[in-house]
Design an enzyme around this catalytic site. Structure first.
Site: not given
Length: 1185
Positions: A447, A449, A769
């Protein structure tokens, strides 16, 4: 969503008055057993409404409980704690008893007891002479009487081995309970207490608490919904139904523990906790069931699971099962290789020990009854039996030395040590296999972020009122009406759990709590010197008329407010290029709305959004829409009509700086042969800018950087089905996938894993997440969930949790994974050298001198050094940066490389030469009496003591050689970084001195002189010099060297076993090898089996499987998935049959639960009739026996 218009005042009076509660535990339990409208009806009949239930439980929907300790304690006493008591661990004595079940030890015990009994029998001296040469000739009467010592010494050493094994198991179990409780303590949930929103540990939640539930939560208790916004729950863990259930206060308000929040948010009144919650009740039933089943032997298999696979659904016929099946994941590949190797060595050892016994008995019989010509005399029978027992003990000790029961112990210690150390490196390992697999990783899909960036977002640019500000403008530059719309929109159209808190340390940055993008916008309001909290107080959450929460399909969030005049105003925020398409007006410099045409939009994209994105900023558009009274109430469920005709307020550019350590970590990955790919939901320009800053993209490289839409267009055929061949053209060059959905992420991971275009199958690690990352995290070989930003659902689908959300921690995981593999190879190199030498010495010595030069007790000591101690010393070597300078090993690499084989055979040659020289010429070299051909109870000889001592010294120095397995010259490199190794080598040396000098008869030793000791140490030290000589010989010249320790290839799996595995979604190599080995010999000699089972149980503890040998009641929610799987590249293995869930669920109760076709649920093998393990009420119940 209907609004809830209650106020809290009339309940506040009730909330604090003393006295008993207005409903009993039994009433609440029966209420929570009802579903949907039945539950609602019961609430209305008995309590009026949810508020009535709140007042009965003395709680306030607005302020929650008072939080007084007396009140909390009373509630715990009345309604129970939110805790399911774990099953009692096995006592030390139980573990001792289990260790005693070891067949090899039982054989030794029996032999020792017979030896003890016979040593007390003493025939008349006259007759003793008639029993042959070997029986007579005992010089000292006292020595013959000391014959019992050997039997007693064997019993004593057996006790030592048993205690060491039991202590290992006990400390292992203790360590994992500690790990579990640590994870439980970290598990927190948001509740209202005395009007304040606070986070408390899950175990502290009590009946009557008002809990705030939000997207990604795993519900910790049962409750009744008070108010909700677009709330959808995945109840598959309890019901098996994979569809998400919509929950509203006026239709279906019942929320159950162990279920996942997939969308939206809300508030619930907690009505049942711990063992009284629905999950707790099921665990209690399972506990009773398990007690009944305890003595039945069950065949343990992991539950089948259907992967989220959007294609190839019904169009395949059953006639060609082989063609449509795709590769299966393989678990515990390293353990599979080890178990196979252990079984092979064990079989060889069994064969050698049997031959040894036969030759010894044969030679004795020939010598006594044929060469000496004696006849069998009745009085001599006990003496002859004593000889046979002695030969039998020698045979058993050869077996003890040959069976490498230290192998599983080495894996266990190595993995346990790594897991413990990885926690310090911010890697919380949930599945032990993940640690090993990470060492072989070839690709990481990360990912952006929070992983590559700091996840500390701030608004740095804004385009508002026709002007583009490169930094946050002064408040007086923005027209008043635009400012009001902007501040109100940001304040109400974000989760009320997102807020800016004061800094923890003076002079620090304010803390961002909740969603970081929303925190950036709230921070923007503070920069504009406005107070968002005042607006939230004006519009509390229950006043919000309708909320469309953010999800991966909408990519936007909208909140509707009802105005006093009956009109509605909706505020929206979302990805700028998506939301701008829905805008038909824009606010101009004077604060009035003007028409926003497609051409204006294109200009804004070119002049505002692209420049922001190319600087690595995330662009967010803020907009609103008014619904006048004259139009009547809109159809809120028709989202397409609602989310259109918006007026753009502004576009903001949010910066999320790259973590400073990330570029260096990515460089290390690339050097280690690992490809890093970025998969993000962000704009392609932002993604490209960040990827370049991180070092994922390099100027001038041939790479692909595409958006999700383009990716799907390229990989799908005309029918919209994904084709592996098309995917294979894209993924090798793909480095950035932008604007991707969770399905795209899953498709990419699956495509890379299933690909066969490269010779070596790709081993893929994925970070995630969000709740939607669940399928990709599960599909990956290793799934990393974010410990801080990650939702409970993502954590539960993962194998490792990054407690600091940092990419550089993944690099540490790679290092530890490679270290585990190397540690085990080091131990193997050492152990196999000892095995080969000890077995050959015992065998040839027995055949030539009719006695083993190494006595039973000495062998047991050598076994202890090389198994328990060496596995501890070599398995705890710390990793070095050098591990990242080589390419991944790959799945098919043998455990014992040709270089290691060269070392094993080379050192065996040196040791055998020294031992045999000492054995057959030692008496002349040292000018001492020969120890060969001594009578039955002869005293220990200096000769054999020197042989034993030199043998142990050579092992000690060879242990230092074993620290290097890739042909390095400096074997002392970094030796002082591992104090465990140094202390074990030193400790073993000290104990050896004590054994030789003071061991006497039990150890068959006599004290040696200083000169003899120096010779022994010198010959031992020679193995270090010899090691340098072996290193000089190039391995490439030695063509005859073979490798060993391969895993079982798929072609080698027999047809019947393949059919047996039809139902399984994964192949567990360790279990498979063990089963095959058991058929051959493990049933008889389950020394290996016991140790491997310890290890499997140990790994099962982390996974939450209850193994029949070590059932642990696990109560935390991080370790419940046995889904760690690894896929191989050969597509010949069948996948799960596409059976219907209801077909034969009841009949297969003790086999494999039927798969359920889950769509986006990360919790993919859930059935209520599950008999696996015991987790917290937080847990989903996993199906798998």
């Amino acid at each position: 969503m209907a609004k809830n218009s209650f106020r809290g005042s009339k309940y506040k009076a009730d909330a604090n008055h003393d006295g008993e509660f207005g409903c009993t535990l039994k009433e609440l339990r029966s209420l929570m057993e009802l579903r949907g409208t039945d539950g609602l009806q019961r609430i209305q009949e008995c309590y009026g409404d949810v508020q009535g239930l709140c007042s009965r439980l003395k709680s306030s929907p607005i302020d929650g409980l008072s939080g007084h300790s007396d009140d909390i304690a009373r509630r715990k006493e009345e309604f129970g704690k939110n805790f399911i008591p774990p099953k009692k661990p096995k006592t030390f004595l139980q573990l001792v008893w289990e260790a005693l079940q070891d067949v090899t030890l039982i054989i030794l015990e029996v032999a020792a007891i017979i030896s003890l009994g016979l040593s007390f029998y003493k025939p008349p001296d006259a007759e003793r002479e008639h029993c042959g040469r070997a029986a007579g000739g005992v010089e000292d009467e006292g020595e013959a009487e000391a014959g019992w010592i050997e039997g007693a010494a064997i019993l004593l050493s057996v006790i030592c081995v048993v205690l060491v094994t039991a202590f290992n198991d006990w400390s292992k179990e203790k360590q994992f309970r500690g790990l579990q409780s640590r994870i439980e303590q970290e598990q927190k949930f948001t509740v209202l207490r005395a009007g304040q929103v606070i986070q408390i540990p899950v175990a502290e939640i009590v009946v009557g608490d008002i809990a705030q539930v939000k997207y990604g939560d795993l519900l910790p208790a049962d409750g009744v919904l008070i108010q909700s916004n677009d709330l959808k729950i995945d109840e598959s863990s309890l019901t098996g139904e994979s569809d998400h259930v919509k929950k509203t206060a006026d239709k279906d308000p019942m929320l159950l523990s162990g279920t996942h929040v997939m969308e939206g948010s809300g508030k619930m009144l907690v009505t049942a906790v711990g063992v009284n919650s629905q999950t707790g009740i099921i665990f209690t039933l399972l506990g009773e069931e398990e007690e009944r089943e305890k003595r039945k032997k069950e065949k343990y298999k992991d539950g089948g699971r259907v992967e989220m696979e959007p294609l190839n659904s019904d169009d395949e016929t059953e006639e060609e099962p082989k063609k449509t099946k795709i590769p299966k994941k393989e678990k515990s590949v390293l353990q599979g290789k080890l178990t196979k190797l252990a079984v092979q060595i064990g079989k060889a050892g069994l064969f050698m020990s049997a031959i040894t016994v036969l030759i010894l008995v044969g030679l004795f019989l020939v010598d006594t009854f044929w060469i000496q010509g004696l006849s069998w005399i009745k009085e001599c029978t006990p003496i002859y039996i004593q000889f046979f027992v002695k030969f039998f003990i020698i045979g058993v000790t050869v077996l003890v030395v040959a069976v490498p029961e230290g192998l599983p112990l080495a894996v266990t210690i190595s993995l346990a040590y790594s897991v413990k150390k990885m926690m310090k490196d911010n890697n919380l390992v949930r599945h032990l296999d993940a640690c090993e697999t990470m060492g072989n990783a070839t690709a990481i899909c990360s990912d952006k972020t929070g992983t590559l960036t700091m996840n500390r977002m701030t608004v740095v640019q804004v385009h508002i009122g026709d002007r583009h500000y490169k930094k946050v403008p002064e408040p007086d530059l923005i027209p008043g009406n635009i400012m009001n719309l902007l501040i109100t929109g940001i304040s109400v159209n974000s989760a009320y759990t997102s807020k800016i808190m004061p800094a923890e340390k003076e002079g620090g940055l304010p803390r961002q709590v909740g969603n970081k993008t929303e925190c950036a916008l709230l921070g923007f309001t503070i920069d504009l010197r406005k107070d968002y909290q005042a607006i939230r107080s004006e519009y509390p959450e229950e006043k919000l008329y309708k909320v469309y929460t953010f999800n991966s399909v909408r990519k936007s969030m909208s909140t509707v407010l009802k105005n006093p005049d009956g009109s509605y105003r909706m505020f929206s925020k979302g990805a700028s290029e998506i939301l701008l398409k829905k805008c038909c007006k824009v606010l101009s410099a004077n604060g009035e709305a003007k028409v926003f045409r497609p051409i204006d939009r294109d200009d804004m994209v070119k002049e505002v959004i692209e420049p922001m994105a190319s600087e690595g900023l995330r662009t967010i558009c803020l907009a609103y829409r008014d619904f006048p009274v004259s139009d009547g109430e809109p159809d809120w469920d028709n989202e397409a009509d609602i989310l259109t005709g918006l007026t753009c307020i502004c576009v903001v550019g949010i910066e999320d700086p790259v973590r400073p350590e990330v570029p260096d970590a990515i460089k290390k990955c690339q050097r280690a042969g690992i490809t890093v790919r970025m998969v993000t939901g962000d704009n392609i320009n932002t993604a490209r800018a960040i990827a370049t800053k991180c070092g994922i993209l390099h100027m001038g490289d041939d790479f692909l950087c595409i958006e999700g839409k383009e990716f799907n267009r390229r990989i799908r055929n005309e029918l919209g089905e994904i084709e592996q061949e098309r995917l294979d053209k894209i993924w090798p060059k793909l480095r950035v996938l932008a604007r991707s959905s969770p399905t795209d992420k899953h498709t990419l991971v699956k495509g890379i894993i299933d690909s066969t275009i490269l010779e070596q199958r790709q081993v893929v690690a994925v970070t995630g997440d969000g709740t939607n990352d669940g399928p990709a995290l599960k599909k990956a070989d290793v799934g990393f969930a974010m410990g801080i930003a990650g939702t409970d659902v993502a954590k539960e689908a993962s194998d490792i949790i990054l407690t600091d959300d940092n990419f550089s921690s993944i690099v540490k995981a790679v290092m530890w994974g490679r270290n585990v593999y190397d540690s085990i190879s080091k131990f193997l190199q050492f152990q196999l050298t000892v095995n080969v030498v000890a077995v050959i010495v015992a065998f040839t010595g027995a055949c030539i001198t009719q006695d083993s030069p190494l006595k039973a007790v000495q062998m047991l000591w050598v076994n202890l050094i090389m198994d328990t101690f060496a596995s501890l010393a070599l398995a705890t070597e710390p990793p070095t940066e050098a591990l990242l300078l080589r390419k991944p090993y790959g799945r098919n690499k043998p455990l014992i490389s040709r270089t290691m084989m060269k070392n094993i055979l080379g050192h065996a040659v040196y040791q055998l030469t020294i031992i045999f020289t000492l054995l057959f010429a030692g008496e002349q070299i040292f000018d001492i009496d020969s120890g060969r051909n001594t009578p039955l109870h002869a005293p220990p000889s200096e000769h054999y003591t020197i042989v034993f001592n030199t043998f142990v010294m050579m092992q000690l120095f060879n242990e230092i050689n074993a620290r290097k397995i890739h042909g390095e010259r400096n074997v002392f490199d970094g030796i002082f970084n591992n104090m465990i190794f140094c202390s074990i080598v030193f400790g073993t040396f000290v104990i050896q001195i004590l054994i030789v000098q003071f061991g006497g008869k039990p150890f068959s030793c006599v004290g040696l002189s200083v000169e003899q000791w120096l010779w022994c140490v010198f010959l031992g030290f020679g193995s270090l010099l010899w090691g340098q000589l072996i290193t000089t010989i190039p391995t490439s010249r030695l063509k005859f060297l073979m490798t060993a320790g391969h895993g079982t290839k798929k072609e080698e799996i027999p047809e019947d076993e393949l059919e047996e595995m039809e139902d399984l979604d994964e192949i567990d190599h360790a279990e498979m090898e063990l089963r095959r080995g058991q058929v051959l010999w493990c049933r008889g000699l389950n020394r290996i089996q016991t140790q491997v089972l310890n290890e499997v149980s140990f790994i099962s503890c982390l996974k939450g499987i209850v193994h029949p040998k070590m059932k642990i009641l696990s109560i935390h929610n991080f370790m419940s998935h046995p889904e760690f799987r690894i896929e191989d590249s050969e597509p010949a293995i069948p996948l799960i049959d596409d059976t219907d869930p209801e077909d034969d669920a009841p009949t297969k109760r003790n086999k494999t639960p039927s798969p359920l076709p889950l769509v986006l649920s990360p919790n993919q093998n859930n059935n209520a009739s599950d008999n696996r393990g015991f987790h917290h009420p937080l847990h989903s119940l996993e199906t798998s026996l």
